[in-house]
Design an enzyme around this catalytic site. Sequence first.
Site, PDB file in Angstrom:
ATOM      1  N   ARG A   1       0.853  -1.189   0.000  1.00  0.00           N
ATOM      2  CA  ARG A   1       0.000   0.000   0.000  1.00  0.00           C
ATOM      3  C   ARG A   1       0.890   1.240   0.000  1.00  0.00           C
ATOM      4  O   ARG A   1       1.954   1.247   0.641  1.00  0.00           O
ATOM      5  CB  ARG A   1      -0.928   0.010   1.210  1.00  0.00           C
ATOM      6  CG  ARG A   1      -1.993  -1.077   1.144  1.00  0.00           C
ATOM      7  CD  ARG A   1      -2.963  -0.950   2.289  1.00  0.00           C
ATOM      8  NE  ARG A   1      -3.959  -2.017   2.262  1.00  0.00           N
ATOM      9  CZ  ARG A   1      -5.129  -1.951   1.634  1.00  0.00           C
ATOM     10  NH1 ARG A   1      -5.447  -0.836   0.989  1.00  0.00           N
ATOM     11  NH2 ARG A   1      -5.971  -2.962   1.654  1.00  0.00           N
TER      12      ARG A   1
ATOM     13  N   HIS B   1     -12.203  -2.155  -2.370  1.00  0.00           N
ATOM     14  CA  HIS B   1     -13.282  -1.205  -2.593  1.00  0.00           C
ATOM     15  C   HIS B   1     -13.789  -1.281  -4.032  1.00  0.00           C
ATOM     16  O   HIS B   1     -14.996  -1.313  -4.273  1.00  0.00           O
ATOM     17  CB  HIS B   1     -12.801   0.217  -2.294  1.00  0.00           C
ATOM     18  CG  HIS B   1     -12.819   0.583  -0.846  1.00  0.00           C
ATOM     19  ND1 HIS B   1     -12.062  -0.073   0.090  1.00  0.00           N
ATOM     20  CD2 HIS B   1     -13.520   1.556  -0.181  1.00  0.00           C
ATOM     21  CE1 HIS B   1     -12.272   0.488   1.288  1.00  0.00           C
ATOM     22  NE2 HIS B   1     -13.153   1.455   1.154  1.00  0.00           N
TER      23      HIS B   1
ATOM     24  N   HIS C   1      -4.142   2.728  -2.222  1.00  0.00           N
ATOM     25  CA  HIS C   1      -3.868   1.839  -3.348  1.00  0.00           C
ATOM     26  C   HIS C   1      -3.088   2.572  -4.422  1.00  0.00           C
ATOM     27  O   HIS C   1      -3.161   3.804  -4.548  1.00  0.00           O
ATOM     28  CB  HIS C   1      -5.182   1.313  -3.967  1.00  0.00           C
ATOM     29  CG  HIS C   1      -5.901   0.312  -3.123  1.00  0.00           C
ATOM     30  ND1 HIS C   1      -5.403  -0.949  -2.890  1.00  0.00           N
ATOM     31  CD2 HIS C   1      -7.081   0.385  -2.466  1.00  0.00           C
ATOM     32  CE1 HIS C   1      -6.247  -1.611  -2.114  1.00  0.00           C
ATOM     33  NE2 HIS C   1      -7.263  -0.825  -1.839  1.00  0.00           N
TER      34      HIS C   1
ATOM     35  N   ARG D   1      -9.298   6.119  -3.565  1.00  0.00           N
ATOM     36  CA  ARG D   1      -8.337   5.205  -2.936  1.00  0.00           C
ATOM     37  C   ARG D   1      -6.900   5.629  -3.232  1.00  0.00           C
ATOM     38  O   ARG D   1      -6.003   5.473  -2.393  1.00  0.00           O
ATOM     39  CB  ARG D   1      -8.577   3.774  -3.435  1.00  0.00           C
ATOM     40  CG  ARG D   1      -9.978   3.257  -3.206  1.00  0.00           C
ATOM     41  CD  ARG D   1     -10.369   3.360  -1.748  1.00  0.00           C
ATOM     42  NE  ARG D   1      -9.667   2.367  -0.942  1.00  0.00           N
ATOM     43  CZ  ARG D   1      -9.598   2.410   0.377  1.00  0.00           C
ATOM     44  NH1 ARG D   1     -10.143   3.411   1.045  1.00  0.00           N
ATOM     45  NH2 ARG D   1      -8.965   1.455   1.041  1.00  0.00           N
TER      46      ARG D   1
END
Length: 408
Positions: free
Chosen positions: A142, A177, A230, A224
């Site tokens: 991440r 997501h 991400h 995100r």
Amino acid sequence: MTCITLLCLQGVGGARSLKEARWRRRGSDWRWLRRNVSHRSALYPILFLHRNLHIAQRAPNNPLTGAGGAGIALAEALQTRLPWLEGVWLWVTFLGDPKNLFLLYFPAAYYASRRVGVAVLWTSLVSEWLNLVFKWFLFGDRPFWWVHESGYYSQAPAQVHQFSSSCETGPGSPSGHCMITGAALWPVMTALSSQVATRTHSRWVRAVPSLAYCTFLLAIGLSRIFLLAHFPHQVLAGLVTGVALGWLMAPRVPMERELSFYGLTALALMLGASLIYWTLVTLGLDLSWSIDLASKWCERPEWVHIDSRPFASLSRDSGAALGLGIALHSPCYVQIRRARLGGGQKAACLALALGLLAVLSWLGHPPQASLFYIFNFLQYTLWPCLVLALVPWLVLTLSPQAPPAHSS
């Protein structure tokens, strides 16, 4: 012995020596796997792919590191050039949270159309389970910890910062997501498209549900990236996989199956994920690495939430599958399954369900991980029973009955 070596290297050689020691440890782990796993074993190609993907994303001077730098640059542009959209991105990522598919989208869709609501719940739990397994095999750093672990900050300091929604503890690839929301909202999009097609002949109006679906998923993906949760390639992988899963699963939703089917599904989800997890752990792979990095590099410890751990989603999925079966075979559901709710009754059902959700949220959850997983399982087992059976039964029972028509 390995840990002692790493600590010594960190003290005398700095961050560069620590990284090199980590590469050497990964190489020795892989040599151990090669000695203990046969080339003819079915696990060998999986472990080979697993090892190379993980090293490729963390080793210096590789193509994915360039993609990581591009992702950080995009996040920096979103944070610095469009700061007035910060509230929008936070709201969008909240709407795209997989938990809200179970708690908000599922009851709203169910009271509009029973089949669509069950499809949203079923697609959510299956796609979330698959996302968990994909992350175990594909790894994926991440951005909020990658900028530190890769040395990116030391080479090109970026003006990016974290948020309360940044510090998720699971691996990053593919984006949950995007993948889970894309799959779960596919039945909603197709149902709305069918309704619009029966009421208008305009091609542009018919395209509105599809455009809204694509726009929402794109906004989730950008949010995100903005939050450093991400990289762009992880978002793209989640979008493609989610749309494909939604298209494949929408026609195959089990509406009227025996209770044992749902019970066995819940058991299969739990045992299947546990078997994969312990098999990989037994073979020497550390699947808690992302939890350690998230706890290490998150700016605030309170931003690291226990409900973002991988097994939290597993307890949610298996609990929802079991709860769906119990709800569809409960006495309350049998009494109201043929009833047709009016507009006011549907609104009352949704309001009552959200009120019960507020009560469940007010109860909180235990801080211990093992107790939290049990509590989470029971909570998501109860939730479909409330939405499908108890709440509609209460609304129909308390609604005034229409007077019988007089015969002429």
